[in-house]
Design a protein around this motif. Sequence first.
Motif, PDB file in Angstrom:
ATOM      1  N   ALA A   1      48.245  35.708  44.731  1.00  0.00           N
ATOM      2  CA  ALA A   1      48.978  36.537  43.575  1.00  0.00           C
ATOM      3  C   ALA A   1      48.826  38.005  44.371  1.00  0.00           C
ATOM      4  O   ALA A   1      49.693  38.877  43.920  1.00  0.00           O
ATOM      5  CB  ALA A   1      48.101  36.596  42.440  1.00  0.00           C
ATOM      6  N   THR A   2      47.943  38.392  45.381  1.00  0.00           N
ATOM      7  CA  THR A   2      48.082  39.579  45.824  1.00  0.00           C
ATOM      8  C   THR A   2      48.883  39.637  47.175  1.00  0.00           C
ATOM      9  O   THR A   2      48.913  40.667  47.853  1.00  0.00           O
ATOM     10  CB  THR A   2      46.571  39.992  46.283  1.00  0.00           C
ATOM     11  OG1 THR A   2      46.012  39.097  47.437  1.00  0.00           O
ATOM     12  CG2 THR A   2      45.782  40.002  45.166  1.00  0.00           C
ATOM     13  N   GLU A   3      49.373  38.694  47.372  1.00  0.00           N
ATOM     14  CA  GLU A   3      50.150  38.710  48.644  1.00  0.00           C
ATOM     15  C   GLU A   3      51.677  38.602  48.470  1.00  0.00           C
ATOM     16  O   GLU A   3      52.587  38.902  49.351  1.00  0.00           O
ATOM     17  CB  GLU A   3      49.963  37.118  49.509  1.00  0.00           C
ATOM     18  CG  GLU A   3      48.559  37.251  50.054  1.00  0.00           C
ATOM     19  CD  GLU A   3      48.273  35.806  50.773  1.00  0.00           C
ATOM     20  OE1 GLU A   3      48.938  34.932  50.619  1.00  0.00           O
ATOM     21  OE2 GLU A   3      47.466  35.814  51.538  1.00  0.00           O
TER      22      GLU A   3
ATOM     23  N   GLY B   1      55.852  41.654  43.050  1.00  0.00           N
ATOM     24  CA  GLY B   1      56.042  41.170  41.516  1.00  0.00           C
ATOM     25  C   GLY B   1      55.061  40.531  40.731  1.00  0.00           C
ATOM     26  O   GLY B   1      53.939  40.014  41.392  1.00  0.00           O
ATOM     27  N   PRO B   2      55.355  40.205  39.475  1.00  0.00           N
ATOM     28  CA  PRO B   2      54.535  39.554  38.768  1.00  0.00           C
ATOM     29  C   PRO B   2      54.497  37.981  39.017  1.00  0.00           C
ATOM     30  O   PRO B   2      53.507  37.218  38.231  1.00  0.00           O
ATOM     31  CB  PRO B   2      54.860  39.984  37.306  1.00  0.00           C
ATOM     32  CG  PRO B   2      56.408  39.889  37.701  1.00  0.00           C
ATOM     33  CD  PRO B   2      56.628  40.538  38.929  1.00  0.00           C
ATOM     34  N   GLY B   3      55.052  37.376  39.621  1.00  0.00           N
ATOM     35  CA  GLY B   3      55.157  35.908  39.921  1.00  0.00           C
ATOM     36  C   GLY B   3      54.175  35.326  40.178  1.00  0.00           C
ATOM     37  O   GLY B   3      53.488  34.381  39.789  1.00  0.00           O
ATOM     38  N   GLY B   4      53.351  36.086  41.148  1.00  0.00           N
ATOM     39  CA  GLY B   4      52.073  35.177  41.631  1.00  0.00           C
ATOM     40  C   GLY B   4      50.836  35.363  40.487  1.00  0.00           C
ATOM     41  O   GLY B   4      50.063  34.434  40.239  1.00  0.00           O
ATOM     42  N   LEU B   5      50.884  36.581  39.742  1.00  0.00           N
ATOM     43  CA  LEU B   5      49.890  36.707  38.799  1.00  0.00           C
ATOM     44  C   LEU B   5      50.153  35.651  37.588  1.00  0.00           C
ATOM     45  O   LEU B   5      49.357  35.315  37.094  1.00  0.00           O
ATOM     46  CB  LEU B   5      49.874  38.173  38.178  1.00  0.00           C
ATOM     47  CG  LEU B   5      49.334  39.126  39.220  1.00  0.00           C
ATOM     48  CD1 LEU B   5      49.522  40.564  38.642  1.00  0.00           C
ATOM     49  CD2 LEU B   5      47.922  38.865  39.561  1.00  0.00           C
ATOM     50  N   VAL B   6      51.407  35.342  37.190  1.00  0.00           N
ATOM     51  CA  VAL B   6      51.955  34.629  36.149  1.00  0.00           C
ATOM     52  C   VAL B   6      51.298  33.298  36.417  1.00  0.00           C
ATOM     53  O   VAL B   6      50.747  32.380  35.831  1.00  0.00           O
ATOM     54  CB  VAL B   6      53.485  34.683  35.877  1.00  0.00           C
ATOM     55  CG1 VAL B   6      53.895  33.352  35.191  1.00  0.00           C
ATOM     56  CG2 VAL B   6      53.815  36.041  35.241  1.00  0.00           C
ATOM     57  N   GLU B   7      51.517  32.743  37.772  1.00  0.00           N
ATOM     58  CA  GLU B   7      51.153  31.400  38.350  1.00  0.00           C
ATOM     59  C   GLU B   7      49.474  31.147  38.093  1.00  0.00           C
ATOM     60  O   GLU B   7      49.334  30.482  37.432  1.00  0.00           O
ATOM     61  CB  GLU B   7      51.547  31.287  39.638  1.00  0.00           C
ATOM     62  CG  GLU B   7      53.126  30.677  39.892  1.00  0.00           C
ATOM     63  CD  GLU B   7      53.117  30.563  41.492  1.00  0.00           C
ATOM     64  OE1 GLU B   7      53.706  29.317  41.683  1.00  0.00           O
ATOM     65  OE2 GLU B   7      52.855  31.240  42.221  1.00  0.00           O
ATOM     66  N   LEU B   8      49.021  32.386  38.599  1.00  0.00           N
ATOM     67  CA  LEU B   8      47.405  32.311  38.404  1.00  0.00           C
ATOM     68  C   LEU B   8      47.057  32.196  36.871  1.00  0.00           C
ATOM     69  O   LEU B   8      46.087  31.417  36.512  1.00  0.00           O
ATOM     70  CB  LEU B   8      47.113  33.702  38.942  1.00  0.00           C
ATOM     71  CG  LEU B   8      45.168  33.669  38.909  1.00  0.00           C
ATOM     72  CD1 LEU B   8      44.846  32.499  39.801  1.00  0.00           C
ATOM     73  CD2 LEU B   8      45.008  34.835  39.336  1.00  0.00           C
TER      74      LEU B   8
END
Length: 395
Positions: free
Chosen positions: A356-358, A361-368
């Motif tokens: 999510a930090t790589e 946008g919010p996509g990685g955080l949403v996956e997490l």
Amino acid sequence: MSLVVYLAACALAVSSALLCRRPRSAAFDGLTVSTCAAVVLGALVFVCSAPLTLAAVNDLTGVANFGAPLTYGMLSAYSCSLFILLVNWRGGPPARVRRTALSCVAAYGVLVAAIVVLFARADAPAERLRDLDTYYANTPYMREMILLYLLGHTAAVVALCVVCVRWGREVTGMLRTGLRLILVGALLDGVGFQLAKYTAVTARWTGHDLDFLSTDLAPPLASLGGLVTAAGFVLPRVLPGLTAHWHSLGDHRRLGPLWSLVRSVSTAPEPPASWWQPPLARLQWREVSIHDALLALAPYFDDRVRERARAAAERAGRPPHEARVAAEAAMVADAARRAAAREEPPGTPSAYRLHATEVPGPGGLVELAQALAPALAATPAVRTAGEGTVKAAPG
């Protein structure tokens, strides 16, 4: 008929309000200003052409049919605004754009002055609120005034159609959709309103009566054409922003589980107090706060927890990326539990970077966040321990 045109005017006014909700930096943008001016003038044309408005203007001024040159002048100003909009849409050197726009204003200014002079010279004592064009079609000076305003509006609509057809082949996406809507609206105006008016007036010249085309057919088609044209102007400029806010609202909601887990360790400043914030601004604040919390939790990351969770996910047949995110969710949940229980961080600090930090946008955080449910189920103490340490914060 007054109700129909008033409704059309209200719809155009709403469209103009949507266009005006732009960033301050866009306040002096020529395209934005000319688009708003065209939509506002279109609304004013509908207001002025309503029989109730015409009667009120005639009573207020004490001049029979004074509302006619007012409406025709407003329609000419609307036609001029369409030309100026096309000039700004095409772009080019600012000096050339300004000269062309001023030339359009001068030409239609002369047209409006001619309409006023012809009305002043004409003898039109009988007040006509709905059929003035056909009733006075053979009256000297009134005849020329009617023909003049129709020709001025026809020139603008024809130019609009030509530009829409030409540019429609060169653009894609929402801009092409907008151009097609403008073209449909212009055709409704040209075929429904202007052709009906020309036919009815010409019939009067030849001794026939086709007044219903001017009084019954032209007004609703003009209203419909104006609405479709306004939609074509507004949608390409407003819909992308609305879509972005809609997606932001969904991402903000999907980040809820992750935010509930880590909010107690976030040190990000609270958002400014306001009764309402746009979804995009709320999402950006939540992203910043979560990233800040993950940074605070980094000392508690345990690679052994992550590796065990990843191995379990792979044994369950999950794809590599899903297994990685699931493992990271388990590690974050474990770190939040340790931080909430005020335990000591692991002896060996982890140098691992979350997916999510790589990614931007919010996509990685949403996956997490979406992968947290099974991770929280595996570490139920997280929720209990976190409840006593979470500070209330908006978001």
